[in-house]
Motif scaffolding. Sequence first.
Motif, PDB file in Angstrom:
ATOM      1  N   LYS A  19       0.841  -1.203   0.000  1.00  0.00           N
ATOM      2  CA  LYS A  19       0.000   0.000   0.000  1.00  0.00           C
ATOM      3  C   LYS A  19       0.878   1.255   0.000  1.00  0.00           C
ATOM      4  N   VAL A  20       1.921   1.237   0.835  1.00  0.00           N
ATOM      5  CA  VAL A  20       2.847   2.383   0.907  1.00  0.00           C
ATOM      6  C   VAL A  20       3.522   2.593  -0.453  1.00  0.00           C
ATOM      7  N   ARG A  21       3.981   1.490  -1.080  1.00  0.00           N
ATOM      8  CA  ARG A  21       4.649   1.584  -2.390  1.00  0.00           C
ATOM      9  C   ARG A  21       3.698   2.123  -3.458  1.00  0.00           C
ATOM     10  N   MET A  22       2.444   1.632  -3.436  1.00  0.00           N
ATOM     11  CA  MET A  22       1.480   2.056  -4.456  1.00  0.00           C
ATOM     12  C   MET A  22       1.140   3.540  -4.294  1.00  0.00           C
ATOM     13  N   ARG A  23       1.036   4.025  -3.047  1.00  0.00           N
ATOM     14  CA  ARG A  23       0.751   5.452  -2.821  1.00  0.00           C
ATOM     15  C   ARG A  23       1.901   6.309  -3.349  1.00  0.00           C
ATOM     16  N   GLU A  24       3.131   5.808  -3.197  1.00  0.00           N
ATOM     17  CA  GLU A  24       4.287   6.541  -3.728  1.00  0.00           C
ATOM     18  C   GLU A  24       4.222   6.609  -5.258  1.00  0.00           C
ATOM     19  N   GLN A  25       3.870   5.477  -5.891  1.00  0.00           N
ATOM     20  CA  GLN A  25       3.780   5.439  -7.358  1.00  0.00           C
ATOM     21  C   GLN A  25       2.714   6.395  -7.890  1.00  0.00           C
ATOM     22  N   LEU A  26       1.625   6.543  -7.124  1.00  0.00           N
ATOM     23  CA  LEU A  26       0.520   7.410  -7.558  1.00  0.00           C
ATOM     24  C   LEU A  26       0.702   8.855  -7.095  1.00  0.00           C
ATOM     25  N   ASN A  27       1.862   9.149  -6.468  1.00  0.00           N
ATOM     26  CA  ASN A  27       2.170  10.499  -5.948  1.00  0.00           C
ATOM     27  C   ASN A  27       1.134  10.983  -4.933  1.00  0.00           C
ATOM     28  N   LEU A  28       0.677  10.062  -4.098  1.00  0.00           N
ATOM     29  CA  LEU A  28      -0.256  10.427  -3.024  1.00  0.00           C
ATOM     30  C   LEU A  28       0.531  10.664  -1.737  1.00  0.00           C
ATOM     31  N   SER A  29      -0.062  11.408  -0.826  1.00  0.00           N
ATOM     32  CA  SER A  29       0.610  11.678   0.457  1.00  0.00           C
ATOM     33  C   SER A  29       0.774  10.371   1.225  1.00  0.00           C
ATOM     34  N   PRO A  30       1.850  10.246   2.027  1.00  0.00           N
ATOM     35  CA  PRO A  30       2.039   9.000   2.782  1.00  0.00           C
ATOM     36  C   PRO A  30       0.925   8.778   3.794  1.00  0.00           C
ATOM     37  N   HIS A  52      -6.040  17.970   6.513  1.00  0.00           N
ATOM     38  CA  HIS A  52      -6.313  16.557   6.831  1.00  0.00           C
ATOM     39  C   HIS A  52      -6.929  15.809   5.655  1.00  0.00           C
ATOM     40  N   LYS A  53      -6.839  16.419   4.465  1.00  0.00           N
ATOM     41  CA  LYS A  53      -7.430  15.756   3.285  1.00  0.00           C
ATOM     42  C   LYS A  53      -6.668  14.469   2.977  1.00  0.00           C
ATOM     43  N   TYR A  54      -7.425  13.410   2.729  1.00  0.00           N
ATOM     44  CA  TYR A  54      -6.815  12.098   2.454  1.00  0.00           C
ATOM     45  C   TYR A  54      -7.412  11.561   1.165  1.00  0.00           C
ATOM     46  N   VAL A  55      -6.563  11.340   0.187  1.00  0.00           N
ATOM     47  CA  VAL A  55      -7.022  10.746  -1.074  1.00  0.00           C
ATOM     48  C   VAL A  55      -6.637   9.272  -1.059  1.00  0.00           C
ATOM     49  N   SER A  56      -7.620   8.395  -1.165  1.00  0.00           N
ATOM     50  CA  SER A  56      -7.339   6.953  -1.123  1.00  0.00           C
ATOM     51  C   SER A  56      -6.961   6.445  -2.511  1.00  0.00           C
ATOM     52  N   ILE A  57      -6.313   5.282  -2.535  1.00  0.00           N
ATOM     53  CA  ILE A  57      -5.949   4.637  -3.805  1.00  0.00           C
ATOM     54  C   ILE A  57      -7.220   4.326  -4.599  1.00  0.00           C
ATOM     55  N   VAL A  82      -8.487   7.217  -6.744  1.00  0.00           N
ATOM     56  CA  VAL A  82      -7.687   7.393  -7.961  1.00  0.00           C
ATOM     57  C   VAL A  82      -8.085   6.352  -9.004  1.00  0.00           C
ATOM     58  N   GLN A  83      -8.273   5.089  -8.552  1.00  0.00           N
ATOM     59  CA  GLN A  83      -8.646   4.001  -9.476  1.00  0.00           C
ATOM     60  C   GLN A  83     -10.015   4.247 -10.100  1.00  0.00           C
ATOM     61  N   ILE A  84     -10.976   4.731  -9.306  1.00  0.00           N
ATOM     62  CA  ILE A  84     -12.323   5.017  -9.820  1.00  0.00           C
ATOM     63  C   ILE A  84     -12.264   6.138 -10.867  1.00  0.00           C
ATOM     64  N   LYS A  85     -11.445   7.177 -10.567  1.00  0.00           N
ATOM     65  CA  LYS A  85     -11.315   8.299 -11.498  1.00  0.00           C
ATOM     66  C   LYS A  85     -10.725   7.834 -12.830  1.00  0.00           C
TER      67      LYS A  85
END
Length: 733
Positions: free
Chosen positions: A194-205, A365-370, A373-376
Amino acid sequence: MELSLEEQRVYVMRLLDALEVTDRDKRLKVARAILYLAQGVFDECDTEADVLYWSRHNVFLLYDMGIFTALLELLSMEIDNNQACSSAVRKPAISLADSTELRVLLSIMYLMVETIRVETEGDSPERKAAREAFKTELGSPLYNGEPFALLLFTMVTKFCSMNAPHFPMKKVLLLLWKTILFTLGGFEELQEMKVRMREQLNLSPLPEDSIKVVRQMRAASPPASAMELIEQQQQQKRGRRSRRPLVKQDSLDTYNERDPFKNDDARDEEDDPEDVDSGIEGEVDPLDRDVIIQPPPPPPLRPPTERVSFPRGLPWAPKVREKDIEHFLETSRNKFIGFTLGNDIDTLVGLPRPIHESVKTLKQHKYVSIAEVQIKREEECQSESPLLIGQGEEEVEETPAEILYLGMLPSLSQYVIALLKLLLAAAPTSKAKTDSINILADVLPEEMPITVLQSMKLGIDVNRHKEIIVKAISALLLLLLKHFKLNHIYQFEYVAQHLVFANCIPLILKFFNQNIMSYISAKNSICALDFPHCVVHEMPELTAESLEAGDSNQFCWRNLFSCINLLRILNKITKWKHSRTMMLVVFKSAPILKRALKVKQAMMQLYVLKLLKIQTKYLGRQWRKSNMKTMSAIYQKVRHRLNDDWAYGNDIDARPWDFQAEECALRECIEKFNTRRYDKNQNSDFTPVDNCLQSVLGQRVDLPEDFHYSYEMWLEREVFSQPIQWEGLLQAQ
């Protein structure tokens, strides 16, 4: 044990050759010999440590010599053995004797998968390489073009459709669970992915590591309510012994850790009118009051986990979704300006200063989930012209989860229904029905017990058998949901929707509709018969008294594990789904879940409180007023969504719910995703036809590997031996 490694390899090779004989009895004898090796040649060992050492040594040797592939061929042969299946179907009562060969094969395979899966510090580079090779092999479509797990799923569906009632389901489910755990990875591997995928998608840790946070949580009792304090003072005036000492919250936590099953909710039972209606909770067994849950001893070869340092206050960082910020701004603009700006979350013109501060805090405190991004991305793919969909096809990474989903897709609903049927049959609240599936085929002996001692032993065996089935299914379903959710949100939604349609929500609630304290502290095991203890030490004489006393453990980790898994599954399938949350309300889950809070174990409490939180606003003001202790516990333990008014019933959120419309809309998105990604013939209507003879004949056609073996026979049979009426063909033209 005394042979050199080379001599051991020669011996295993001889056994491997003997596995291929046609005589069934000889084959079984050889399989038993391999099982003895996998179990650690226990007859030659003096201590349990020796047995475990030789078991590990032999399992790696067996894998290296290719035993697993040979066992797989034998297993496929046993599954397709129609004679055994038809005789089992005709039998009035099935016993252990009907599944001997299958049980031996599955036992060896389970030992191999579980032993190689678990990594130890002393493993050599060769063993580490073997582990990775075995993991890849199990997760790849090497076995008849599908992963090994698919073969086991087929066994489950065949058993549940009554076509093979002799299959040993407990062993099949355990092997299936461990195979999925090995190939896809456990929760810690999942967290790393999950941590690796968030990095690939340029999401906050991630704001925190949820596994570490839950590990450090304490099972604290909620503070005493005002009613209890008044009652306590009155009792003191009367000179009675108070029901609970009045202490500070911190001291109360320590008190609960010392005695976590203490029954402190007699007040709750009085406060909650729904509890009285259900009439399920009988008098709590006196034994339950003394059960103490302590953390299990850590595995000996695992590095100590670093302690998480929390800031004083709440354990979780709050989260906000982008649509929550949009909703907040829409409401504010309507109120102060009188018009809206759609999905704009940056324009704050005309809004007062406090709203600016609120939006700033929300954005922090905005949190964007993986999943978002996939739905978009999926919406972008769907919005393309159908003529272009085939052109810019996305590259799908061949992860183990992707390969498994692709294999499961055609029969996924059958697999889900079969697993839930087995879960229902194994649940302690289920009543034996004549039409229900018999899950005891691999525990009942040929001759039924005749003495009281034998009956007691069989009773313990049957209960233990059911508990293990529940444990395996709950862990398996949770692993599938979590891995598919990370791989692609619509894969998760597809499995979750099948679970909902197969009545998973009422089934799990039915499971918890029992004296959960008794279930957690059940003693359905006989220590003297545990492996490898039973083969190394002298067997003590079993008496009815020793069986009744049970083991020294005051609780059953197996059952606690199952309960937490089932609660997590329920959380997964109801989260952010209004119609499914309303199902929890309609099925009157609140009193059932509240009783589960008696188990003072932090992780279990957390998931119960999450389920109560999502339905609190629909339970009415009176329920909230009567259950302030539970409300306080939710506030302390569960993550906050900054503008989620879960504790208050808002008219907007108490809207009427249309289950069918919501599920149909979700189903439509899932179907589009599955068609776009997995249906290869989707664009046949738009594919241009090639009319050029040379071009068509010049196309390269992929032929199967065995094509050239049978090509000449095919020519002889289909072409040369068939008389061709050339005149007729010309006339037809």
